[in-house]
Design a protein around this motif. Sequence first.
Motif, PDB file in Angstrom:
ATOM      1  N   PRO A 152       6.834  -5.830 -12.916  1.00  0.00           N
ATOM      2  CA  PRO A 152       8.277  -5.635 -12.883  1.00  0.00           C
ATOM      3  C   PRO A 152       8.772  -4.775 -11.730  1.00  0.00           C
ATOM      4  N   LEU A 153       7.852  -4.173 -10.962  1.00  0.00           N
ATOM      5  CA  LEU A 153       8.301  -3.297  -9.884  1.00  0.00           C
ATOM      6  C   LEU A 153       8.269  -3.971  -8.516  1.00  0.00           C
ATOM      7  N   TRP A 154       7.922  -5.242  -8.493  1.00  0.00           N
ATOM      8  CA  TRP A 154       7.907  -6.004  -7.233  1.00  0.00           C
ATOM      9  C   TRP A 154       7.003  -5.353  -6.200  1.00  0.00           C
ATOM     10  N   SER A 155       5.863  -4.937  -6.649  1.00  0.00           N
ATOM     11  CA  SER A 155       4.927  -4.291  -5.730  1.00  0.00           C
ATOM     12  C   SER A 155       4.091  -5.335  -5.013  1.00  0.00           C
ATOM     13  N   LEU A 156       3.634  -4.934  -3.829  1.00  0.00           N
ATOM     14  CA  LEU A 156       2.813  -5.815  -3.005  1.00  0.00           C
ATOM     15  C   LEU A 156       1.345  -5.559  -3.300  1.00  0.00           C
ATOM     16  N   ASP A 157       0.660  -6.587  -3.730  1.00  0.00           N
ATOM     17  CA  ASP A 157      -0.786  -6.504  -3.932  1.00  0.00           C
ATOM     18  C   ASP A 157      -1.446  -6.912  -2.614  1.00  0.00           C
ATOM     19  N   PRO A 158      -2.081  -5.963  -1.918  1.00  0.00           N
ATOM     20  CA  PRO A 158      -2.654  -6.265  -0.608  1.00  0.00           C
ATOM     21  C   PRO A 158      -3.594  -7.464  -0.633  1.00  0.00           C
ATOM     22  N   SER A 159      -4.340  -7.637  -1.699  1.00  0.00           N
ATOM     23  CA  SER A 159      -5.305  -8.740  -1.708  1.00  0.00           C
ATOM     24  C   SER A 159      -4.590 -10.082  -1.701  1.00  0.00           C
ATOM     25  N   LYS A 160      -3.429 -10.130  -2.342  1.00  0.00           N
ATOM     26  CA  LYS A 160      -2.676 -11.396  -2.333  1.00  0.00           C
ATOM     27  C   LYS A 160      -2.214 -11.719  -0.922  1.00  0.00           C
ATOM     28  N   LEU A 161      -1.776 -10.699  -0.211  1.00  0.00           N
ATOM     29  CA  LEU A 161      -1.330 -10.926   1.161  1.00  0.00           C
ATOM     30  C   LEU A 161      -2.501 -11.383   2.024  1.00  0.00           C
ATOM     31  N   LEU A 162      -3.590 -10.647   1.951  1.00  0.00           N
ATOM     32  CA  LEU A 162      -4.706 -10.936   2.853  1.00  0.00           C
ATOM     33  C   LEU A 162      -5.308 -12.316   2.588  1.00  0.00           C
ATOM     34  N   ARG A 163      -5.312 -12.706   1.312  1.00  0.00           N
ATOM     35  CA  ARG A 163      -5.839 -14.029   0.935  1.00  0.00           C
ATOM     36  C   ARG A 163      -5.005 -15.149   1.536  1.00  0.00           C
ATOM     37  N   SER A 164      -3.729 -14.859   1.780  1.00  0.00           N
ATOM     38  CA  SER A 164      -2.817 -15.928   2.225  1.00  0.00           C
ATOM     39  C   SER A 164      -2.814 -16.133   3.724  1.00  0.00           C
ATOM     40  N   ILE A 165      -3.443 -15.220   4.433  1.00  0.00           N
ATOM     41  CA  ILE A 165      -3.431 -15.331   5.895  1.00  0.00           C
ATOM     42  C   ILE A 165      -4.577 -16.226   6.341  1.00  0.00           C
ATOM     43  N   THR A 166      -4.242 -17.190   7.193  1.00  0.00           N
ATOM     44  CA  THR A 166      -5.277 -18.088   7.742  1.00  0.00           C
ATOM     45  C   THR A 166      -5.185 -18.046   9.264  1.00  0.00           C
ATOM     46  N   GLU A 167      -6.031 -18.840   9.907  1.00  0.00           N
ATOM     47  CA  GLU A 167      -5.954 -18.835  11.378  1.00  0.00           C
ATOM     48  C   GLU A 167      -4.699 -19.559  11.870  1.00  0.00           C
ATOM     49  N   ARG A 168      -3.997 -20.209  10.928  1.00  0.00           N
ATOM     50  CA  ARG A 168      -2.759 -20.862  11.334  1.00  0.00           C
ATOM     51  C   ARG A 168      -1.529 -19.977  11.112  1.00  0.00           C
ATOM     52  N   THR A 169      -1.748 -18.784  10.558  1.00  0.00           N
ATOM     53  CA  THR A 169      -0.600 -17.921  10.276  1.00  0.00           C
ATOM     54  C   THR A 169      -0.032 -17.384  11.580  1.00  0.00           C
ATOM     55  N   LYS A 170       1.227 -17.664  11.821  1.00  0.00           N
ATOM     56  CA  LYS A 170       1.861 -17.219  13.065  1.00  0.00           C
ATOM     57  C   LYS A 170       2.696 -15.968  12.839  1.00  0.00           C
ATOM     58  N   ALA A 171       3.358 -15.894  11.671  1.00  0.00           N
ATOM     59  CA  ALA A 171       4.276 -14.778  11.454  1.00  0.00           C
ATOM     60  C   ALA A 171       4.379 -14.431   9.979  1.00  0.00           C
ATOM     61  N   ILE A 172       4.750 -13.166   9.754  1.00  0.00           N
ATOM     62  CA  ILE A 172       5.078 -12.684   8.412  1.00  0.00           C
ATOM     63  C   ILE A 172       6.549 -12.299   8.438  1.00  0.00           C
ATOM     64  N   ILE A 173       7.293 -12.782   7.435  1.00  0.00           N
ATOM     65  CA  ILE A 173       8.710 -12.437   7.339  1.00  0.00           C
ATOM     66  C   ILE A 173       8.860 -11.285   6.358  1.00  0.00           C
ATOM     67  N   LEU A 174       9.568 -10.253   6.778  1.00  0.00           N
ATOM     68  CA  LEU A 174       9.762  -9.108   5.889  1.00  0.00           C
ATOM     69  C   LEU A 174      11.240  -8.800   5.762  1.00  0.00           C
ATOM     70  N   ASN A 175      11.735  -8.813   4.539  1.00  0.00           N
ATOM     71  CA  ASN A 175      13.131  -8.459   4.277  1.00  0.00           C
ATOM     72  C   ASN A 175      13.125  -7.157   3.485  1.00  0.00           C
ATOM     73  N   SER A 176      13.531  -6.096   4.143  1.00  0.00           N
ATOM     74  CA  SER A 176      13.578  -4.810   3.467  1.00  0.00           C
ATOM     75  C   SER A 176      14.711  -4.002   4.081  1.00  0.00           C
ATOM     76  N   PRO A 177      15.597  -3.408   3.288  1.00  0.00           N
ATOM     77  CA  PRO A 177      15.755  -3.538   1.842  1.00  0.00           C
ATOM     78  C   PRO A 177      15.921  -5.003   1.410  1.00  0.00           C
TER      79      PRO A 177
END
Lengths: 414, 455
Positions: A152-177
């Motif tokens: 419920p706190l919308w926290s970022l689990d680092p492992s989920k992020l790292l698992r999603s990155i491949t050699e085709r990943t060009k960019a990460i979009i970050l909206n904060s706030p």
Amino acid sequence: MNSDRVIRKEEMEGKLSRAAKKLTSSPIQELSHLAQRCNAINLAEGFPDFPAPIHIKNAAVSAINSDFNQYRHVQGICQHLAKMVKEMHGLDIDPLTDVAISCGQTEAFAASIFATIDPGDEVILFDPSYETYQGCVTMAGGVPIHVPLDPPLWSLDPSKLLRSITERTKAIILNSPHNPTGKVFTKDELETIAGACCSRNCLAITDEVYEHITYDNQKHISLATFPGMQERTIITSSLSKTFSVTGWRVGWAIAPASIASAIRNIHIIVTDSAPAPFQEAALTALRSPPEYFETLRREYQSKRDYTIKLLAGVGFKIQFIPQGSFFLFAELPDDCPLSDVEFVKKLILKAGVVAVPGQGFFHTNLSSDEVSNASCNYQKRYIRFAFCKSEATLSAVSEKLGKLLDTEGRLALH
Amino acid sequence: MRVYNTTCCTHYLFRFMPSSKLLGYSNSNNFHSVISPSFSKTKTKTPKFSSFISTTMSTVSTDKNQTHTHPLQVAKRLEKFKTTIFTQMSMLAIKHGAINLGQGFPNFDGPDFVKEAAIQAIRDGNNQYARGYGVPDLNIAIAERFKKDTGLVVDPEKEITVTSGCTEAIAATVLGLINPGDEVIVFAPFYDSYEATLSMSGANVKGITLRPPDFALPIEELKSTISKNTRAILLNTPHNPTGKMFTREELNTIASLCIENDVLVFSDEVYDKLAFDMEHISIASLPGMFERTVTMNSLGKTFSLTGWKIGWAIAPPHLTWGVRQAHAFLTFATSNPMQWAAAVALRAPDSYYTELKRDYMEKRAILVEGLKAVGFKVFPSTGTYFVVVDHTPFGHENDVAFCEYLVKEVGVVAIPTSVFYLNPEDGKNLVRFTFCKDEGTLRAAVERMKEKLRK
């Protein structure tokens, strides 16, 4: 004349691009029509219903009268931004080369995507997310990859992020706030994202439109301030939310010179120039004294607190207090049998109030192995309320909801 | 096949609209299939600018030599882009104190009644997001004006999209309706952003060159170029840079070929009110054409408010849908107060338009007579506020060299037309002057040329 317009619909529909052919009617669109018909109080739309600041409107009027009405690029904006970015984040940018002015953050983002994303490039988005990002990535031929933030706190689990990155990943979009949750990414989370960008050699494209709307003395930290990030980050933002002029369309992208130049080239093709008189007025806006920003924050915080008290008081589950933006992502009570869409429908019909069902912000990622009915149930339990509204509006909402409470003081819409 | 009958996917009620459900997007649906765009097929060549112009250019686009040291590359679609010729020439103009007859915007301002309407809109509080596809009253005003001009009745809700200038109308139309590899025909010379926009969409561009003295449509060449593989033709009339206006016969020819081969037309008509020697004809009004045409226009040229960025695209619902899709992601919404003012502008009485034409015709006379007197070979300009001339009587190597000389030695700016061609060689004898300047400026420019321009 019109009798000649024989529209051979089926033949003509063959003319649509591939994506255009997949139109379906949306429950959200139906709600939108319903709200309009019922004249519902609008806590859905993410823009203020109170006037824009006078000093900025006067600047625009003055610009129109002084004939600032032809194509122009107001370099002064770049200079002011350089100053602000230095003061707020300690970043050094070159106003001559590192800034591209655009028609709102929307165009800055679109131009940034078109400037950097080739067909087939993967782009990481944190879910829930503002819808336009994905559509824009797709339009450029990129592949959106969604990394879920954990309720419920919308926290970022680092492992989920790292698992999603491949050699085709060009960019990460970050909206904060963050829209829709109101989350302000923590220093640790930003470090994780920065670390991933650097080690996997990705770009970061940020949407910082709510940068000046943070609460409880939280400071917005720009991803670009982390080691190794300035050279690979595109910051996008605009006047819209900070100065309550969402309809003026003045925004910008800040990036290393070669990328900013590419963004500028795209901008020139897409619109060529942001509205001239509003660029002029932007100079006044960006020169606003510290008191302006303090008042902005203070007033939005009081609206936030009022809205939380109101909604929590009638039974909504609010486990996460927004730290920024002007959105509250409230959860339906556990015993509410309705989905978010069904609930909003009743809210419109019975209470005359409209908000946005949260499911439109969530995306099922086909590549995720966590997709199951149970774990994604939460995606239909959230409703986004915008509290960028006048006190009169918020009071009116309170009044309307007040008429529909059961004996326990909870909202009963059945 | 379902016939959709929807209002636009963007709705004022929600901050963003379209939702993924609305668009039916999933990860497997893209506007483009995941293939490399066919950039290699576009016949794009970098115009040959002399070194001193290159050094005054602002930052370059991509430097392919940096592949190893600079790890992050801009997208491949940008490889052919460069700072526009207009920016370069404007910088030169300032540097040499030259009179700028290059850039296509007025040095006089728009009418007071339109400016006042914008100010009123700001004061009335119309400063938040406008409806994505246009403020309702502006859509209505556009429809009313279009009916007056063409006789066509269009639905303001379903067939009109307001954009940030005609530039964005073009970008949204191309990005919304063209898939990578689609064949698109353009007529050279053309407004320089067409090529860049088409390149961005991955289109396979086929150019047909219009040639002096009358830049007539080469019918045989069009017939041999167009085929069932052609997706669209990009048309601009009245035409920038030549001032040509496509005649009814030419438009009929284009129309019948489009109907025969099932081709769309994207028609840029921003100069339609600057039609001097003949009546402007919208190709959408020809039989069988409305259903396959996107008609684009804007406020800027007609009302001398080029910096306000109010434009629009008129098209049948199935094409409007594509335009709105792209528009939603490019800018989402257009400047709100200016839209209110634009609705007022478009309802201007006929006298405004009559006076506009008269003023511009007087300006044209000053410039054209002056250019002839100086020794240029001047081609007839029927519309727009541009005129192209043959500069070869003055003995310079090409258009770029001539423009350099003109700025430095004579103190007047013109635009070398080679940038408007797919093959720059086609433009080397021609330069473009604009007469959207006050009369004093035009006379002064003519005087300078009379004094200093030597054969």
